[in-house]
Enzyme design. Sequence first.
Site: not given
Length: 344
Positions: A53, A232, A234, A236-237, A239, A241-242
């Site tokens: 990372y 993960s 979400l 990668f975000g 979910l 909705g953005k």
Amino acid sequence: MKYHKIPHSTLEVSKICLGTMTFGEQNGENDAHNQLDFAFERGVNFIDTAEMYPVPPKSETQGATERYIGSWLKKTGNRDKVVLATKVAGPRNTPYIRNDMALDRRNIHDAVEDSLNRLETEYIDLYQLHWPQRETNCFGQLNYQYKEDHSGVTITDTLEALAELVRAGKIRYIGLSNETPWGVMSYLKLAEKHELPRVVTIQNPYNLLNRSFEVGLSEISHHEGVELLAYSPLAFGALSGKYLQGKRPKGARCTLFERFSRYFNPQGIAATEAYVDIAHKHGLDPAQMALAFVNQRPFVASNIIGATNLQQLESNIESIELTLSDAVLADLQEVGIQYSNPCP
């Protein structure tokens, strides 16, 4: 916060784990320390990182995430109050980490020493194999193709190297990541046969768009006690909705980095729309609903959340207080049947 004792270990971890792969890329050291302070103050005692990372991985930033965590531990004196997990990278064309990457004795010992130095600690609570030595389906790869393994590195070799470090007190427990049912059972069988350390966790992706863990690995969690550290959650975000209607919010991970396309195929987008509609129908925040779904799975030991700002972090941590009703779960299951694992 809620806590959970990981089977076959003495580790008691918060059900929410702070994922840190943005530290060193999207978040500087001050941001990283603020996130760590915020999470710790709200009861999060579990921190997950990796020698590779931040992500996306590159030579200029590799190791920065562990260094930021190390400087925070040194500044706060919180080392004995947190459960610290990191990972050794498997075979990959990353000479900036080490030449001839493999999960062999040399690489594992060198990786542990480097991580200990960056983390400014004398021991690692949970040391994970980031991905397998062998070529197999992981990181979203499908259609398994049989290939002979010519590396000469066996699972027993890997376990023996880890055993030396456990005996030396440099790592306490070991875990797997991005593994398959065959891989987990092989590690368990060989550890028992040769009296080597037993894997206690598996860190794989798990979310409403990717429930492939349920197919075979969940049964292993149930019968063998190798529970999931879900990453993960979400997607990668997605979910949240953005990203729906083609939106690409400024500074968001999937706006910045085109490589994160796993959750944006047509089926995945359609499923995301359906899940967001369920959240709105029941008066829930879509991201918190998605996280609460993961929190409530019986095979999940801890849910690894990530955020790039404190507002996101606060909302994600608060998902632990949300219990989804039978009505919500029924709606989620209906969509899950209609769009079965659209983004494995």
